[in-house]
Design a protein around this motif. Structure first.
Motif, mmCIF file in Angstrom:
data_model
loop_
_atom_site.group_PDB
_atom_site.id
_atom_site.type_symbol
_atom_site.label_atom_id
_atom_site.label_comp_id
_atom_site.label_asym_id
_atom_site.label_seq_id
_atom_site.Cartn_x
_atom_site.Cartn_y
_atom_site.Cartn_z
ATOM 1 N N UNK A 358 0.829 -1.196 0.000
ATOM 2 C CA UNK A 358 0.000 0.000 0.000
ATOM 3 C C UNK A 358 0.868 1.253 0.000
ATOM 4 N N UNK A 359 0.247 2.366 -0.325
ATOM 5 C CA UNK A 359 0.965 3.638 -0.264
ATOM 6 C C UNK A 359 1.442 3.910 1.159
ATOM 7 N N UNK A 360 0.644 3.491 2.146
ATOM 8 C CA UNK A 360 1.046 3.667 3.541
ATOM 9 C C UNK A 360 2.300 2.845 3.850
ATOM 10 N N UNK A 361 2.343 1.620 3.380
ATOM 11 C CA UNK A 361 3.522 0.782 3.613
ATOM 12 C C UNK A 361 4.755 1.347 2.917
ATOM 13 N N UNK A 362 4.572 1.877 1.732
ATOM 14 C CA UNK A 362 5.689 2.490 1.018
ATOM 15 C C UNK A 362 6.162 3.742 1.741
ATOM 16 N N UNK A 363 5.231 4.538 2.249
ATOM 17 C CA UNK A 363 5.601 5.735 3.000
ATOM 18 C C UNK A 363 6.378 5.369 4.255
ATOM 19 N N UNK A 364 5.901 4.380 4.976
ATOM 20 C CA UNK A 364 6.595 3.938 6.193
ATOM 21 C C UNK A 364 8.010 3.464 5.859
ATOM 22 N N UNK A 365 8.134 2.750 4.746
ATOM 23 C CA UNK A 365 9.434 2.222 4.362
ATOM 24 C C UNK A 365 10.401 3.345 4.003
ATOM 25 N N UNK A 366 9.916 4.327 3.250
ATOM 26 C CA UNK A 366 10.758 5.464 2.880
ATOM 27 C C UNK A 366 11.203 6.229 4.120
ATOM 28 N N UNK A 367 10.271 6.521 5.002
ATOM 29 C CA UNK A 367 10.604 7.279 6.212
ATOM 30 C C UNK A 367 11.645 6.532 7.051
ATOM 31 N N UNK A 479 14.453 1.600 21.208
ATOM 32 C CA UNK A 479 15.898 1.817 21.270
ATOM 33 C C UNK A 479 16.536 2.130 19.926
ATOM 34 N N UNK A 480 16.011 1.604 18.861
ATOM 35 C CA UNK A 480 16.689 1.782 17.578
ATOM 36 C C UNK A 480 15.679 1.769 16.441
ATOM 37 N N UNK A 481 16.095 2.341 15.339
ATOM 38 C CA UNK A 481 15.240 2.348 14.168
ATOM 39 C C UNK A 481 15.043 0.925 13.661
ATOM 40 N N UNK A 482 13.843 0.598 13.271
ATOM 41 C CA UNK A 482 13.513 -0.717 12.731
ATOM 42 C C UNK A 482 12.879 -0.500 11.368
ATOM 43 N N UNK A 483 13.505 -1.023 10.355
ATOM 44 C CA UNK A 483 12.953 -0.843 9.018
ATOM 45 C C UNK A 483 11.764 -1.763 8.824
ATOM 46 N N UNK A 484 10.634 -1.202 8.389
ATOM 47 C CA UNK A 484 9.489 -2.059 8.084
ATOM 48 C C UNK A 484 9.829 -3.003 6.937
ATOM 49 N N UNK A 485 9.051 -4.019 6.791
ATOM 50 C CA UNK A 485 9.268 -4.959 5.703
ATOM 51 C C UNK A 485 9.153 -4.240 4.366
ATOM 52 N N UNK A 486 10.057 -4.564 3.455
ATOM 53 C CA UNK A 486 10.059 -3.893 2.160
ATOM 54 C C UNK A 486 8.879 -4.359 1.322
ATOM 55 N N UNK A 487 8.051 -3.419 0.830
ATOM 56 C CA UNK A 487 6.920 -3.813 -0.017
ATOM 57 C C UNK A 487 7.397 -4.503 -1.291
ATOM 58 N N UNK A 488 6.579 -5.399 -1.804
ATOM 59 C CA UNK A 488 6.959 -6.175 -2.985
ATOM 60 C C UNK A 488 7.209 -5.291 -4.205
ATOM 61 N N UNK A 489 6.545 -4.147 -4.268
ATOM 62 C CA UNK A 489 6.689 -3.265 -5.435
ATOM 63 C C UNK A 489 7.952 -2.429 -5.392
ATOM 64 N N UNK A 490 8.654 -2.424 -4.242
ATOM 65 C CA UNK A 490 9.738 -1.460 -4.083
ATOM 66 C C UNK A 490 10.840 -1.611 -5.121
ATOM 67 N N UNK A 523 19.632 -2.495 -5.888
ATOM 68 C CA UNK A 523 18.774 -3.646 -5.673
ATOM 69 C C UNK A 523 18.037 -3.580 -4.349
ATOM 70 N N UNK A 524 18.653 -2.986 -3.334
ATOM 71 C CA UNK A 524 17.987 -2.935 -2.046
ATOM 72 C C UNK A 524 17.082 -1.725 -1.933
ATOM 73 N N UNK A 525 17.030 -0.931 -2.978
ATOM 74 C CA UNK A 525 16.141 0.221 -2.956
ATOM 75 C C UNK A 525 16.698 1.406 -2.222
ATOM 76 N N UNK A 526 17.934 1.338 -1.725
ATOM 77 C CA UNK A 526 18.502 2.497 -1.048
ATOM 78 C C UNK A 526 18.741 3.606 -2.061
ATOM 79 N N UNK A 527 18.467 4.810 -1.661
ATOM 80 C CA UNK A 527 18.677 5.952 -2.532
ATOM 81 C C UNK A 527 20.049 6.532 -2.284
ATOM 82 N N UNK A 528 20.717 6.936 -3.353
ATOM 83 C CA UNK A 528 21.936 7.713 -3.201
ATOM 84 C C UNK A 528 21.596 9.101 -2.725
ATOM 85 N N UNK A 529 22.592 9.885 -2.351
ATOM 86 C CA UNK A 529 22.294 11.180 -1.771
ATOM 87 C C UNK A 529 22.997 12.328 -2.444
#
Length: 535
Positions: A358-367, A479-490, A523-529
């Protein structure tokens, strides 16, 4: 399809300072339309209503010969005015009479008509010209890509300078007739509807028409040998897709993606309202670049967009632009979010429709994947600056802002906004502030703080603000950031992060339009900066 064309910031300001003071006062049309990101883009003193381009192109030599007839209305008394253009000009006529002309700077064609032009009058300008677009370098690069069998004009924020004279800024949109003669066996692809085609003495002329207002950077021309597929939508809209006959191993994936254009457009009409133009389609020339561009009615796609297989997400992005960016265009280039944030969010909505996240899951993943010290948060999507205009943050952070808005106003109001905006603002220009005021009026809610937080603050929205916008679900533990599960569309969405990376590493002289997309799409969807990854 994006790049930094005219040198932004300091050098551009220096160039403007070099223009005589008289050029911006009195009866002399200004040499720029007033965009602070690109001070030399566009011109003042007139408004174009129509371009009629009659061209002849020889693929073997890259020689382009043209006669451009420009219909405009003066917006002030004019003793002189400019067009943006780079090729060699042999003659200019204004209202049928020969005019004097001179080339100044890198892209200015100064025209002095035989007599002064009064404010509010219709004027016709005819320019005869010729040259080899690939040899025209502005800022060290060209927006014209040579191919093994022809050439292509497709770039953002400017490309017209390389093949026809114009008022080259989205504020001055016009209708188009583009007629192109090429050697038999070669096709010429452009915007809109192919109204006629004829052959004579070894040459074939293709006549294209765009009957709705079109920004200059959204005009396109592709000459080469194409396999052309035509159809009509259920509503009778003509569809034309064109594929170079030499796409190699990317051919199947390209076709499998672009042949779904009609399906994507039909779905988007449910989201954004009626399709705003007279034709639909896409084309894939044999270029070595990696970007795509929302050229009006017929998006441009590089073969490399399909190097890893079919990707409908890129088609969704470019077709979404037909509403957001093409019909409703930026008022100034700082307003790029109303193009790219919405086109990216359309990819999130497609993922939601396809059941791949969902768009919500993608937003959570990006954040979650961008910690507070990530330079990603330094970019302000609402006014990113010319060096960051096409940074990944304008896309992903821009889409985050829309998810925050959706959570704030609720789905019913949010989707009413998505459909109502391109209807109310059809074929016009708008600012980010215009959209804010529209959203507040339709929703009945104060939204300035939300827009400021997500579009204008050069920092990661703090947890309270993010939580109140419904963005941090699963993003943080005690205690620490936890990355949500990566959506299948990512993976497919991330593969389009180079969509507007016009870096000159492609060997065609591009200057890195979406400065900063060169490092994205891993491949992991990480963005360059980096905002300047012009490898």
């Amino acid at each position: 399809m994006h790049r930094r064309f005219i040198v932004p910031s300091a050098l551009a300001a220096t160039l403007l300072l070099a223009i005589p003071a008289s050029a911006s006062t009195g009866t002399v049309g200004a040499p720029g339309i007033g965009d602070p990101y690109y001070p030399a883009s566009g011109n003042g003193g007139y408004d174009v209503s129509h371009y009629d381009l009659r061209l002849t192109y020889q693929p073997a030599t890259d020689l382009l010969e043209g006669t451009a007839t420009i219909l405009a209305t003066t917006t002030q008394d004019l003793s002189r005015f400019n067009l943006d253009f780079g090729l060699d000009v042999s003659e200019v006529r204004v209202n049928g009479r020969k005019a004097s002309f001179a080339k100044t700077g890198t892209q200015e064609l100064e025209i002095t008509p035989a007599g002064p032009l009064a404010k509010g009058k219709d004027v016709s300008v005819v320019v005869r010209y010729a040259g080899k677009p690939s040899e025209l370098k502005i800022g060290g690069w060209t927006a014209w890509a040579r191919t093994p069998d022809g050439g292509v004009a497709a770039q953002e924020p400017e490309s017209a300078v390389w093949w026809y004279p114009s008022n080259d800024h989205p504020l001055d949109k016009a209708t188009y007739d583009i007629s192109v003669s090429v050697p038999d066996g070669t096709q010429a692809i452009s915007n809109g509807v192919l109204v006629s085609q004829s052959s004579k003495l070894g040459w074939t002329r293709f006549n294209w028409r765009s009957d709705k207002p079109q920004a200059t950077y959204l005009s396109t021309l592709a000459v080469g040998k194409f396999d052309i597929k035509t159809d009509r939508t259920a509503d009778g809209l003509p569809v034309l897709n064109a594929y170079s006959k030499d796409l190699g191993p990317n051919a199947g994936a390209a076709r499998a993606s672009i042949e779904r254009t009609t399906e994507v457009a039909e779905w988007l009409t449910e989201v954004f309202g009626p399709y705003p133009f007279n034709a639909l389609g896409g084309y894939v020339p044999n270029v070595t670049s990696g970007f795509a561009l929302e050229t009006q009615t017929r998006p441009f796609y590089s073969p490399r967009q399909f190097a890893n297989g079919a990707n409908v997400s890129v088609v969704v992005h470019e077709i979404a632009h037909q509403w957001y960016g093409n019909s409703v265009s930026v008022d100034g280039w700082k307003d790029i979010w109303i193009n790219e944030g919405f086109a990216r969010y359309s990819q999130w909505l497609w993922s939601e429709k396809e059941g791949e996240g969902t768009a919500q899951q993608l937003a959570d993943y990006v954040y979650a994947q961008h910690p507070a010290d990530d330079p990603f948060w330094k970019v302000k999507p609402g006014d990113p600056g010319p060096d960051k205009q096409f940074d990944i943050a304008v896309y992903d952070r821009g889409a985050l802002a829309l998810q925050a808005l959706r959570n704030r106003v609720g789905d019913e109001t949010f989707f009413a906004l998505l459909k109502g905006w391109p209807t109310e603002k059809a074929h016009s220009n708008a600012t980010v502030g215009d959209f804010l005021r529209y959203a507040e009026r339709v929703s009945g809610k104060p939204l300035a703080t939300l827009f400021d937080t997500w579009l204008y603050q050069p920092k990661r929205p703090a947890l309270p603000a993010a939580a109140s916008a419904g963005i941090t679900k699963g993003a943080v533990s005690s205690r620490a950031a936890v990355r949500p599960e990566r959506p299948a569309s990512w993976k497919k969405i991330a593969a389009t992060n180079t969509i507007h990376d016009h870096g000159d590493h492609d060997g065609q002289g591009g200057h890195g339009g979406h400065g900063g997309h060169g490092g994205h799409g891993g491949q992991d969807g990480h963005s360059g900066h980096s905002g300047h990854d012009h490898r």
